[in-house]
Design an enzyme around this catalytic site. Structure first.
Site, PDB file in Angstrom:
ATOM      1  N   GLU A   1       0.720  -1.455   0.145  1.00 25.49           N
ATOM      2  CA  GLU A   1      -0.139  -0.057   0.051  1.00 25.49           C
ATOM      3  C   GLU A   1       0.837   1.116  -0.154  1.00 25.49           C
ATOM      4  OE1 GLU A   1      -2.660  -0.590   3.265  1.00 25.49           O
ATOM      5  OE2 GLU A   1      -3.996  -1.433   2.104  1.00 25.49           O
TER       6      GLU A   1
ATOM      7  N   GLU B   1      -5.285  -8.151  -1.215  1.00 23.58           N
ATOM      8  CA  GLU B   1      -6.262  -7.963   0.154  1.00 23.58           C
ATOM      9  C   GLU B   1      -7.707  -7.549  -0.101  1.00 23.58           C
ATOM     10  OE1 GLU B   1      -4.655  -5.465   3.354  1.00 23.58           O
ATOM     11  OE2 GLU B   1      -2.627  -5.923   2.445  1.00 23.58           O
TER      12      GLU B   1
HETATM   13  C1  BG6 Z   1      -4.285  -2.723   4.682  1.00 25.29           C
HETATM   14  C2  BG6 Z   1      -3.176  -3.298   5.260  1.00 25.29           C
HETATM   15  O1  BG6 Z   1      -4.545  -1.612   4.903  1.00 25.29           O
HETATM   16  O2  BG6 Z   1      -5.749  -3.260   5.314  1.00 25.29           O
HETATM   17  C3  BG6 Z   1      -3.115  -4.600   6.152  1.00 25.29           C
HETATM   18  O3  BG6 Z   1      -2.361  -3.687   4.156  1.00 25.29           O
HETATM   19  C4  BG6 Z   1      -4.344  -4.372   7.082  1.00 25.29           C
HETATM   20  O4  BG6 Z   1      -1.983  -4.475   6.863  1.00 25.29           O
HETATM   21  C5  BG6 Z   1      -5.701  -4.431   6.326  1.00 25.29           C
HETATM   22  O5  BG6 Z   1      -4.417  -5.298   8.180  1.00 25.29           O
HETATM   23  C6  BG6 Z   1      -7.011  -4.314   7.113  1.00 25.29           C
HETATM   24  O6  BG6 Z   1      -6.995  -3.251   7.811  1.00 25.29           O
HETATM   25  P1  BG6 Z   1      -6.980  -3.359   9.597  1.00 25.29           P
HETATM   26  O7  BG6 Z   1      -6.984  -2.005   9.874  1.00 25.29           O
HETATM   27  O8  BG6 Z   1      -8.573  -3.931   9.759  1.00 25.29           O
HETATM   28  O9  BG6 Z   1      -6.313  -4.290   9.855  1.00 25.29           O
END
Ligand code: BG6
Length: 479
Positions: free
Chosen positions: A176, A377
């Site tokens: 990211e 993701e």
């Molecule tokens: C992304 C990141 O922003 O979202 C992860 O690359 C992160 O590291 C994921 O865990 C989900 O966000 P969160 O804040 O719910 O863990």
């Protein structure tokens, strides 16, 4: 017949600082993540700078993947994963980032993780830096604000390319990377800790420093891409963008222009540099209007041009609206919030659920770059409950994923070259934004809680069996 090809890379994703734990074992040094306390949706986690006695730091044990990776990878294999995205902790390889020689124990750990994957016919997909830069570099030079980090990162990346050559085919340079365009990303992604910052969600922000840091990351990434291709011509190196689809709240041309401007900055700025090898046309005006002056050295622009990525990956969780009416209700999202969309429901953390926004994003991105895409993701952070009979009925997660996979199929039919999908937190892990364990994404439940208790045992959720069927049927079986 399924629209997903036989070689589509189904899998799951994690990051070292959110799952490994063992923060001091095997010679590891502290990372930026190791300096963050637990927090919650309403209560920001803190950045303490030194370790406070008696305070809980979720990354220190996390879910103990460091000691349990064999069991976890076996569970991924049982689901039929074709790929597993994980990150290498920079601080296991170079504990302060500044050592002359890499730490052999750290490299040996990833030798084992990688061979375990390969043994299970799982293609490793490795992020070189996922929100875990050495804290020593934050202390020494305010992280990526300093140009020094470029050489240190490239040295680290070269060690990895040489060591895992022939074993790791898919690499990502920075997770990211566009987090650096937002205040939240100052510490998280760039390791910048300005005087006065104590709360993660309320950082003392210096936009000029952030964009300078981002420039250093661009140069470092481009140099790493060149080095990686030289060391292993077979490998593919990608960028990773947090894609935040932004809709105009109304058809008022002012809202439309605002949405375009925000999307250009948040979504396209970094992708353009990493895919096209040059700063986008709109950067100049943005910098001028925001008093941002970037120092570039001779040759930097050439480096960017020569270090374009092979494929584009992104995270996708939610969408937001934007508009000129200041009275509209707001909601949260990954890295940044926006206006509430009356057509969408939201997770318990206020992230708006929008599968069709993923099809939209896939078309936008592919239309812009025309290189292979991977969603590395995606997922629903939710409170899970263990029923009396011991099961976890996470139908809400299945619904979320089903909707998104269906839209991926539509995008493939639209003509998008989508090559893989690794849902986030395929096993429960520590939340990056809040430091919670309670915000769970996994197909696998981990017995670990926000007060640090739990026996760390693993348990399959209902979604485990569902995702296994999805993979088995090449995404055809969406019931
Ligand atoms: C992304 C990141 O922003 O979202 C992860 O690359 C992160 O590291 C994921 O865990 C989900 O966000 P969160 O804040 O719910 O863990």
């Amino acid at each position: 017949m399924s629209v997903f090809s036989k070689d589509f890379l189904w899998g799951g994703a994690v990051a070292a600082n959110q799952c490994e734990g063992a923060w001091k074992e095997g010679g590891k040094g502290p990372s930026c993540a190791d300096m963050c306390t637990g927090g919650s949706h309403t209560n920001s986690k803190r950045i303490t700078g030194t370790i406070e006695e008696g305070t809980f730091y979720p990354s220190h044990e996390a879910i103990d993947f460091y000691h349990r990776y064999k069991e976890d990878i076996a569970l991924f294999a049982e689901m039929g994963f074709k790929t597993f995205r994980f990150s290498i902790a920079w601080t296991r390889i170079f504990p302060t980032g500044m050592e002359g020689e890499p730490n052999e124990a750290g490299l040996a750990f990833y030798d084992d993780v990688i061979s375990e994957c390969l043994k299970c016919h799982i293609e490793p997909l490795v992020t070189i830096s996922h929100y875990e830069m050495p804290f020593a570099l934050t202390e020494k030079c305010n992280g990526w604000a300093s140009r020094e980090c470029i050489d240190l990162f490239v040295k680290y990346a070269k060690v990895l390319f040489n060591r895992y050559k022939g074993k790791v085919k898919y690499w990502l340079t920075f997770n990211e990377i566009n987090a650096g365009t937002l205040p939240f990303g100052g510490y998280l992604s760039l390791g910048i800790l300005n005087e006065g910052t104590t709360e993660f969600k309320n950082q003392v922000d210096d936009p000029m420093l952030r964009f300078q840091g981002l420039h250093h990351q661009f140069v470092a990434s481009a140099l790493a891409v060149q080095a990686g291709h030289q060391i292993d011509p077979e490998c593919k190196i990608g960028c990773m963008i947090a894609y935040m689809t932004i809709y105009p709240y109304t058809c008022n041309p002012d809202d439309i222009l605002l949405a375009q401007k925000q999307s250009n900055l948040q979504n396209n700025f970094c992708g353009d540099v990493q895919v096209r090898g040059e700063y986008p046309y709109f950067a100049k005006r943005y910098f001028e209007e925001n008093n941002i002056r970037i120092h570039m050295e001779d040759g930097d622009l050439e480096i960017l041009k020569k270090g374009c990525v092979d494929y584009y990956t992104f995270s996708y969780y939610m969408t937001n609206c934007t508009g000129t009416n200041p009275d509209q209700a707001r909601t949260f999202g990954n890295l940044t919030g926006g206006l509430k969309n009356p057509y969408l429901e939201a997770s318990d953390w206020g992230w708006q659920i929008d599968p069709k926004g993923l099809r939209y994003a896939l078309n936008e991105i592919y239309g812009r770059y025309q290189i292979p895409l991977m969603i590395v993701e995606n997922g629903l952070g939710a409170y899970d409950k263990i029923e009396e009979d011991g099961t976890i009925q996470d139908d809400y997660r299945i619904d979320y994923l089903r909707g998104h996979i269906a839209q991926m199929g539509e995008a493939i039919k639209d003509g998008v070259d989508l090559i893989g999908y690794t849902p986030w937190g395929c096993i429960d892990l520590v939340s990056a934004s809040t430091g919670e364990m309670a915000k769970r994404y996994g197909f696998i439940y981990v017995d670990k809680y926000d007060d640090g208790t739990g026996d760390l045992s693993r348990k399959k959720k209902k979604s485990f069996v569902w995702y296994k069927k999805i993979i088995e049927s090449d995404g055809d079986c969406l019931e």
